[in-house]
Design an enzyme around this catalytic site. Structure first.
Site, PDB file in Angstrom:
ATOM      1  N   LYS A 289       1.047  -4.156 -25.534  1.00 31.40           N
ATOM      2  CA  LYS A 289       2.127  -4.338 -24.810  1.00 31.40           C
ATOM      3  C   LYS A 289       3.130  -5.496 -25.079  1.00 31.40           C
ATOM      4  CE  LYS A 289       2.930  -3.615 -19.745  1.00 31.40           C
ATOM      5  NZ  LYS A 289       2.307  -3.467 -18.387  1.00 31.40           N
ATOM      6  N   GLU A 377      -4.746   5.822  -5.660  1.00 31.94           N
ATOM      7  CA  GLU A 377      -4.265   5.504  -4.294  1.00 31.94           C
ATOM      8  C   GLU A 377      -5.243   6.490  -3.204  1.00 31.94           C
ATOM      9  OE1 GLU A 377      -0.831   4.537  -6.867  1.00 31.94           O
ATOM     10  OE2 GLU A 377      -2.236   6.378  -6.686  1.00 31.94           O
ATOM     11  N   ARG A 405       0.948   9.624  -2.094  1.00 27.49           N
ATOM     12  CA  ARG A 405      -0.159  10.385  -2.899  1.00 27.49           C
ATOM     13  C   ARG A 405      -1.366  10.366  -2.053  1.00 27.49           C
ATOM     14  NH1 ARG A 405       1.351   9.597  -8.876  1.00 27.49           N
ATOM     15  NH2 ARG A 405      -0.861   9.181  -9.150  1.00 27.49           N
TER      16      ARG A 405
END
Length: 634
Positions: A289, A377, A405
């Site tokens: 990253k 979630e 969600r």
């Protein structure tokens, strides 16, 4: 860092132009793309580190596959900036995430190369599988390739596993690219991350297996229908030789990798090797990253979305001078630790967003009572419900648009049992530049219909502290507190806390002509609007509801009895929102006051600054003032 020439990039207006280059020129294209991202994002901020890490994969994918006919389905979209630049939007990229400019996420309405909406994690495999199956049923000729590009954090989400499970049992030729950088926004957590970190597959083994497979197919010794038998034999043989069991191949999905995700020429060769394979397969690439920019490589979490920075030094640029009010998330984080130190039953739960929600403050102070469950979630909510069932007081902190969600979990696993879980709903309302997929515009609507759930919104930092204190002080059952992205307005916020009476609002300003009821931090705009209306001779009273549910019936009775026009103001959808709740109550109790509801209209809202979007939605102080004046005349 001086701006360098982008000779090859200047010649690329579409993937067709990219495919005219030799494979030996691709490393230079990647270098120029990274240079472009550094220069552009230093002055117009966005999701930096993820896109820097995915440059080589992006170039190779567009080079090998015939996009847009072949489908690239991005997960989340944080990694798709190079994709946007290569697909004809380089000249527009300077205005990405700005009002009227292009989106920061893949958006099918924006480009035919953006095949599916990407803003929330883990949806790419399911969507791409749907496209792959559609291609089969449509009998597309020549064969249309469909590729899902998913990160190692997103693949841990439940929806991704549901997609993988279905892919293993449905005829398709889906290719899944696993972009593994060992990061989400914060460090990845969980057993799957540990598994991906340690998984190894022999390159020689993969090459030999593919050659044997092609040989057997050539002489019709194996068919696609019987390939599962051979796969299972291969998996058993490899597990015996390497003492490893491959999770994906255990599901009869061919796995290849891991490969270096920054060797673009090698990536091209690997993609060409697997392009015409039949059946679902996973290519695992290891990436870094922030690749290509030292500060981002060293601190990828901070460089996920760093804001403006000096490209030559990596120093962040801040326009703020002098003491500044805290962000609401930081008020939440500091208050949570303050409460937890006094109440040993308090625990904190977040879903891959400890720094984004400031649960990281408690993670640092009380790590044994802080749980980051990853991009899960629904699990975060049910996990919180389980802890609450046995006596703990979970504070479950999730962004508003992500909490959508887990709606069934809130109902089934918390509300029905009246469990004392406190939902701390960050980024409620308009969030700004992240746009349509991230606005927290629906939480009032989807929460206020749940029986027994308390829903509240603080107007300022101290009210947030008091609501948090109230939620843990008594057994009220489930309790939701919504608050916006960004900073408040008070420097003197760290004051003693006390309980607030459930379902009781507060009158802030007297007035005779119009009754204005706000909920949440919109009280600030309303206060300004009332002063503007006063200059036009209109006297407006201002009530802060504080609670969306239960409503303050005594306050509404007082307001209804005035027979004066009512204006409701909320940072949320007006359809089914707080204003709707007020109108329902007034009608049910025989009051006929005319009501004007102000909030987010019944459409999805684009990206821009919060101030621009409030004006667009008629939620800024000037628009509210005009609504007050108009209501007085009606």
């Amino acid at each position: 860092m001086a701006k360098e020439e982008n000779n090859l990039l200047d010649s690329i207006n579409s993937p067709d132009d990219l495919r005219r280059l030799s494979v030996e020129q691709l490393p230079e294209v990647c270098r120029e793309l990274r240079q472009e991202l550094i220069q552009q994002l230093s002055s117009n901020p966005g999701h930096f580190a993820s896109s820097m890490g995915a440059v080589d994969l992006t170039v190779a994918l567009h080079y090998v596959f015939d996009t847009p006919r072949d489908r690239l389905v991005w997960d989340v979209g944080h990694q798709a900036y190079a994709h946007k630049i290569l697909t004809g939007r380089r000249n527009q990229f300077a205005h990405q995430r700005t009002y009227g400019g292009i989106s920061g996420f893949p958006n099918p309405a924006e480009s035919e190369y953006d095949t599916f909406t990407a803003g929330h994690a883990s949806n790419s495999i399911s969507a791409a599988l749907g496209m792959a199956v559609a291609s089969e049923l449509n009998h597309d000729e020549p064969r249309r390739n469909v590729v899902a590009i998913i990160g190692d954090a997103s693949i841990s989400g439940g929806l991704a596993f549901e997609g993988i499970n279905n892919a293993a049992n449905t005829p398709n030729n889906l290719l899944i690219i696993l972009n593994d950088n060992d990061m989400s926004i914060d460090r990845n957590v969980g057993a799957l991350n540990d598994y991906l970190t340690h998984i190894t597959t022999s390159k020689a083994y993969n090459r030999l297996r593919y050659k044997v497979y092609r040989f057997l197919r050539k002489f019709r010794l194996i068919s696609e229908r019987k390939k599962g038998v051979i796969l299972r034999f291969n998996n058993s043989l490899k597990a015996m030789l390497t003492h490893e069991q491959n999770l994906f191949e255990g599901l009869n999905i061919r796995y290849l990798g891991p490969f270096d995700g920054h060797d673009v020429e090698r990536i091209v060769r690997v993609l060409k090797d697997v392009k015409d394979m039949e059946g679902p397969r996973i290519l695992h690439f290891r990436t870094i990253k922030g690749k290509g920019y030292g500060p981002a490589e060293r601190d990828p979490a901070s460089w996920h979305a760093p804001g403006k920075f000096d490209p030559s030094t990596g120093n962040r640029l801040s326009q703020a001078k002098g003491p500044q009010p805290p962000k609401y998330q930081d008020v939440f984080g500091e208050t949570l630790v303050e409460l937890a130190l006094k109440n040993p039953k308090i625990v904190a739960v977040t879903a891959a967003m400890p720094s984004g929600t400031s649960v990281s403050v408690m993670q640092e102070a009380l790590p044994e009572r802080t749980f980051d469950v990853g991009i899960s979630e629904g699990h975060a909510v049910t996990f919180s419900g389980g802890m609450a069932k046995d006596g703990l007081r979970p504070f479950c902190a999730i962004y508003s648009s992500f909490l959508q969600r887990s709606y069934d979990h809130i109902i089934h696993d918390v509300a029905i049992q009246r469990l004392p879980v406190t939902f701390c709903i960050d980024r409620a309302g308009l969030v700004g530049e992240d746009g349509v997929t991230h606005h927290g515009m629906l939480d009032i609507c989807y929460l206020r219909s749940i029986p027994g759930l308390i829903v509240a919104a603080p107007r300022d930092e101290l009210t947030l502290r008091n609501l948090m204190y109230t939620a843990q002080a008594d057994n009220h059952g489930p309790f939701a507190i919504r608050y916006p992205r960004g900073a408040g307005h008070n420097l003197d916020w760290l004051q003693p806390m006390h309980s607030l009476p459930i379902g009781k609002g507060e009158k802030l300003t007297d007035g005779t002509d119009v009754m204005v009821i706000s909920v949440g931090t919109m009280a600030y705009e309303v206060a300004q609007a009332i002063e503007k209306a006063k200059e036009q001779g209109v006297s407006a009273a201002h009530y802060d509801a504080i609670f969306v549910k239960p409503l303050d019936e005594e306050m509404l009775t007082e307001i209804g009895a005035t027979r004066q026009p009512i204006v409701t103001v909320e940072d949320g959808a007006v359809t089914g929102g707080f204003g709707s709740a007020v109108m329902e109550w007034l009608q049910a109790h025989g009051y006929s006051n005319p009501v004007t509801t102000i909030g987010i209209p019944d459409n999805f809202v684009t990206h821009g600054t919060v101030a621009q979007l409030k004006k667009l939605c008629g939620m800024d102080a000037d628009s509210i003032a005009q609504a007050i004046i108009k209501a007085n005349k009606s």
